[in-house]
Design an enzyme around this catalytic site. Sequence first.
Site, mmCIF file in Angstrom:
data_model
loop_
_atom_site.group_PDB
_atom_site.id
_atom_site.type_symbol
_atom_site.label_atom_id
_atom_site.label_comp_id
_atom_site.label_asym_id
_atom_site.label_seq_id
_atom_site.Cartn_x
_atom_site.Cartn_y
_atom_site.Cartn_z
ATOM 1 N N GLU A 316 7.825 25.741 -59.966
ATOM 2 C CA GLU A 316 8.866 26.193 -59.047
ATOM 3 C C GLU A 316 10.253 25.987 -59.642
ATOM 4 O O GLU A 316 10.527 24.965 -60.290
ATOM 5 C CB GLU A 316 8.745 25.447 -57.716
ATOM 6 N N GLU A 329 9.794 21.549 -59.611
ATOM 7 C CA GLU A 329 8.527 20.819 -59.517
ATOM 8 C C GLU A 329 7.367 21.710 -59.922
ATOM 9 O O GLU A 329 7.498 22.934 -60.029
ATOM 10 C CB GLU A 329 8.294 20.294 -58.098
ATOM 11 N N ASN A 331 3.504 22.379 -58.516
ATOM 12 C CA ASN A 331 2.490 22.132 -57.487
ATOM 13 C C ASN A 331 1.132 22.306 -58.140
ATOM 14 O O ASN A 331 0.728 23.425 -58.468
ATOM 15 C CB ASN A 331 2.648 23.092 -56.308
ATOM 16 N N GLU A 337 0.839 30.667 -50.510
ATOM 17 C CA GLU A 337 1.234 32.055 -50.769
ATOM 18 C C GLU A 337 0.543 32.658 -51.989
ATOM 19 O O GLU A 337 0.996 33.693 -52.509
ATOM 20 C CB GLU A 337 2.749 32.148 -50.929
ATOM 21 N N ARG A 382 3.944 34.121 -42.677
ATOM 22 C CA ARG A 382 3.191 33.041 -42.047
ATOM 23 C C ARG A 382 3.432 33.102 -40.542
ATOM 24 O O ARG A 382 4.507 32.742 -40.072
ATOM 25 C CB ARG A 382 3.638 31.692 -42.590
ATOM 26 N N ASP A 577 15.715 47.747 8.429
ATOM 27 C CA ASP A 577 15.845 46.945 9.642
ATOM 28 C C ASP A 577 14.566 46.910 10.467
ATOM 29 O O ASP A 577 14.267 45.914 11.131
ATOM 30 C CB ASP A 577 17.012 47.448 10.500
ATOM 31 N N ASP A 683 31.119 42.226 10.651
ATOM 32 C CA ASP A 683 31.335 40.790 10.588
ATOM 33 C C ASP A 683 30.663 40.166 11.801
ATOM 34 O O ASP A 683 30.689 40.728 12.900
ATOM 35 C CB ASP A 683 32.825 40.447 10.585
ATOM 36 N N LYS A 746 27.270 48.558 16.624
ATOM 37 C CA LYS A 746 26.073 47.846 16.143
ATOM 38 C C LYS A 746 25.577 46.936 17.259
ATOM 39 O O LYS A 746 26.074 45.828 17.453
ATOM 40 C CB LYS A 746 26.426 47.050 14.878
ATOM 41 N N HIS A 776 23.777 52.003 16.669
ATOM 42 C CA HIS A 776 22.600 51.240 16.251
ATOM 43 C C HIS A 776 22.174 50.334 17.399
ATOM 44 O O HIS A 776 23.011 49.707 18.049
ATOM 45 C CB HIS A 776 22.954 50.388 15.028
ATOM 46 N N HIS A 778 18.487 47.954 19.168
ATOM 47 C CA HIS A 778 17.115 47.454 19.084
ATOM 48 C C HIS A 778 16.443 47.720 20.428
ATOM 49 O O HIS A 778 17.099 47.741 21.471
ATOM 50 C CB HIS A 778 17.099 45.958 18.750
ATOM 51 N N THR A 913 23.697 37.886 12.340
ATOM 52 C CA THR A 913 23.670 36.988 11.177
ATOM 53 C C THR A 913 25.038 36.951 10.488
ATOM 54 O O THR A 913 25.606 38.005 10.199
ATOM 55 C CB THR A 913 22.619 37.471 10.151
#
Length: 1184
Positions: A316, A329, A331, A337, A382, A577, A683, A746, A776, A778, A913
């Site tokens: 290497e 070095e 090996n 590899e 790898r 709703d 609101d 509403k 609107h 219910h 709400t």
Amino acid sequence: MMLLQVGLGGPRSALGLLAIRRVWVMTRSAHTAPRALEYKPIKKVMVANRGEIAIRVFRACTELGIRTVAVYSEQDTGQMHRQKADEAYLIGKGLPPVAAYLHIPDIIKVAKENGVDAIHPGYGFLSERADFAQACIDAGVRFIGPTPEVVRKMGDKVEARTIATSAGVPVVPGTDGPISSLQEAQEFSNSYGFPIIFKAAYGGGGRGMRVVKEYEELEENYQRAYSEALTAFGNGALFVEKFIEKPRHIEVQILGDKYGNVIHLYERDCSIQRRHQKVVEIAPASQLDQHLRDRLTADSVTIARQVGYENAGTVEFLVDKHGKHYFIEVNSRLQVEHTVTEEVTDVDLVHAQLRVCEGRSLHELGLKQDKIRINGYAIQCRVTTEDPARGFQPDTGRLEVFRSGEGMGIRLDSASAFQGAIISPHYDSLLVKVIASGKNLPAASAKMSRALAEFRVRGVKTNIPFLQNVLSNNQFLNGTVDTQFIDENPDLFNLKPVQNRAQKLLHYLGHVMVNGPTTPIPVKAKPSAIDPVIPLVPLGEPPVGFRDVLLREGPDGFAKAVRAHQGLLLMDTTFRDAHQSLLATRVRTHDLKRIAPFVAHNFSNLFSVENWGGATFDVAMRFLCECPWKRLQELRALMPNVPFQMLLRGANAVGYTNYPDNAVFKFCEVAKENGMDIFRVFDSLNYVPNMLLGMEAAGAAGGVVEAAISYTGDVSDPMRTKYSLDYYLNLADELVKAGTHILCIKDMAGLLKPDSGRLLIASLRDRFPDVPIHVHTHDTAGAGVAAMLACAEAGADIVDVAVDSMAGMTSQPSMGAIVACAKGTKLNTGISLEKVFDYSEYWEVTRGIYAPFDCTATMKSGNSDVYENEIPGGQYTNLHFQAHSMGLGNKFKQVKKAYAEANKLLGDLIKVTPSSKIVGDLAQFMVQNSLTRAEVEERADELSFPLSVVEFLQGHIGIPYGGFPEPFRSKVLKTLPRVEGRPGATLPPLDFQALEKQLQEAHGDEITPEDVMSAAMYPKVFQEFKEFTRTFGPVDCLDTRLFLDGPKIAEEFEVELERGKTLHIKALALGDLNKAGQREVFFELNGQLRSVLVKDTVAMKEMHFHPKALKDVRGQIGAPMPGKVVEVKVKQGQQVEKGQPLCVLSAMKMETVVNSPLAGIVTKIYVSTDSTLEGDDLILEITE
């Protein structure tokens, strides 16, 4: 047969010379002294290693007719390498995982007892240990590699440097021998300066290797390098070198025989590294000057000859930017590899190793230097079980799915890469080596990219997305990389998220099968097994509708067209709703999308479809685990012709709190961009400043502004004076002057009676002849149809309805009833009653799927007492559910009376709400504590009221009409602060860029503007939603019954992930509880067996597990990866600084220091040395 080889060494023995039968005449590369050898065939080979290298050697042995023997540790009983061998034996019983493969006596014992001729060391472990090579020879077993003396010389990095120097090969400045103390490292750094690098003297692979850039890092890195080297190689000796910055890492493959012949097989470029471990290798090195290549190969052969090298090895080098090379070095083993060299030279290196060990010469094997040619390019990637997004931290676990990339030009070397394999923290993280070959580097890169794209690995993280980025990088493709390539290309870490949708969905289905629904279920009822029939829809685009008018003429022109329209217009609330009132807002986008095309084609003359906003926004994320913005986008695509309408809570947008003004404006802008048309702005207290902000935001976004006056009381009753006709007319005056396009009444509780409706709408029509009026209501009391018809006759342009099967009770009046009653009159809606029937039939069956949420489970009819308690429709349903769930079902009448009393206590509020919730909270508080209105007023200064009541009295949602009730308010608040004016007016602007950056850091770069808005509205809910989808994937594509209840065993079903991608799934079985508190759930996915492990939440409560660190608690420090605690560096009660090391973890032979993310005091430590941890296990707690 006896062979004579001329070499540099003398004869082995006199007896050897007497036995000579044949003399070989050598070339110039031969040694000069004779040496006698005998060819001895190998019959049985042991590999003293594990994993893919063991299997690689076994395959070569099998091809050569050699029997194979595997050894394995106790932790490796399930590993593939022991199954690939002809025989397999346990070694290192009772030893730690790595130590087992380092236990020479056990390995030699197994070899001798089982007639092993030769041992191949593989790479890592004992492969570069001279004492192991010698032990083999002493036991009469051949070592497939260099002689022990050569292994010793080459394994000692310092002696190898000396040999290179004596051979005239340049080396990097470094210590003459292994250092034995930190002081020696300090002396070297004083002489040569920084940066320096520590290297393990007796091993490689990046273990025990640490770069030190400044003096302050020296001690810590010395200790870590020593510890890693000791763990990996059994010897912690280190040497120090000057660190060359930005070199290329080039290595040359050499091969020698027992007769002094040495050849090279050219070079490999291993520059792409992280933590000094190679990630991608290339053969040959691209853009390498031929003269430099010649010098590198010649120097490699020179060093090998210098020591009489035999068998395979690698020399290497580092090559600096000036083209100067330095030996680093040798090996003395096969490299990971080696594969790329095999691919470009067509030389099987393992075959060669075995034949050389038998006594064959390179010439006999046909391996001559002038015959070695390079053919094309090869790349090795790898694939590891590491997470690049977390600093390549090793990941462990079970491979739930493994599918590899294959095809022409692709080679795979693997071991434990199969479905069901367990990736442990004990060994290297390598999963599979992928090798691609091509005529040039771009061609090989293209094959590799294609192969990696085919991989499917589920259950653990891998580095595949990172590798794909490397392969698409121009610097890589040009072949100009160096060892700093990864560090200098941060874009490599811009990882494309792995979708993993199928496996995540199996996890979700398994979770529901084991633990039940993920969304809270109000009543114990199962979803209906009957699927709705979707009415036929004609091909082609839907007819032109009112949205075409809006797009063509804008909001003002749209309002004029509505006012000029002949007949009554309807808004359909079925998409919002209606199911909010009847089904706890739980209807999923999946079921809305199925009917949306039918509505677009058959109800194109609707004024609008209300399908978004209000409670649906947070419920979508919180309980349905889907994105509210995606719902809007998908419905818009399916219904392009009908205007969409949403509910905007004024300054509260779609939340329950105050937001900075710019957040409300930005929300409306993003909603409009995603397809919203009409903003119904209200609101909860009719507090005009809050409404005006919402109106301005909707108008600025380009939307149609529909200002909604929340209705309460009774304008036809002269005794109800607070909310009189004048109150509503005056309020309407302010809203019309503010520029509303449409005026809305509403009526949240359904309080409008026919007479009061006529009176109010007629008065508004007289005052505002040109403004469209929208009503609107219910149908809680059952008078909704009559009231809406009365309003229409009095001048209302639009009324709200729900399709018949989703109408009535606390929902809106029936669409079919209004259509039928108006037919043939001036109020004719132009809607086909037959189409209403088809539409209603779909929802009737669909409603059965939502049986666990249906209000009819506890509420069998509406009730006219709403005229007294004034409870809004949706809240009426919720209170009914709550009362039954709390065991107060028989006291619901009492709850309703308490609601009326609570309303009076708070000053007779507009109730919608979140104001309606405040009244409801106070009412339940009164019932639970058996308090009357008088008692509450009397004891107001001593009672602990619900937080919502206290915050209302402080002024957090605005100022109610007529002001706050006194002295009740003062008695409750005492000295608490009070908000003056509009609550959100003083909030600082929201920094959207900072929020987006924060979200990207937490969730990746795939953050959209819609995500930012979701996080701005509901930070915690959005965080939990993202964590859910990260774990369970796109559950919105599941059928609703599967989403709620999971599949039954043996049930087969399909899931469409996207157009053209459909999963075929069958639920097979549910396993028993294991010791980890999990159950294995088995499926068949697209014909293949799949299984997932699911934690049984009930069982786990009874079992003890290590606590996990909570991600949202700053002071809780969790394990960044699975592993073992090597050292705890702090004590309880100790003061620590930010960045200070807390403990050291070891996983897959790599040590990681866990540093403190903050300064503070260590309050509790949950681990000790040798503790084994999973990812995110709590290590310690720090208090700032």
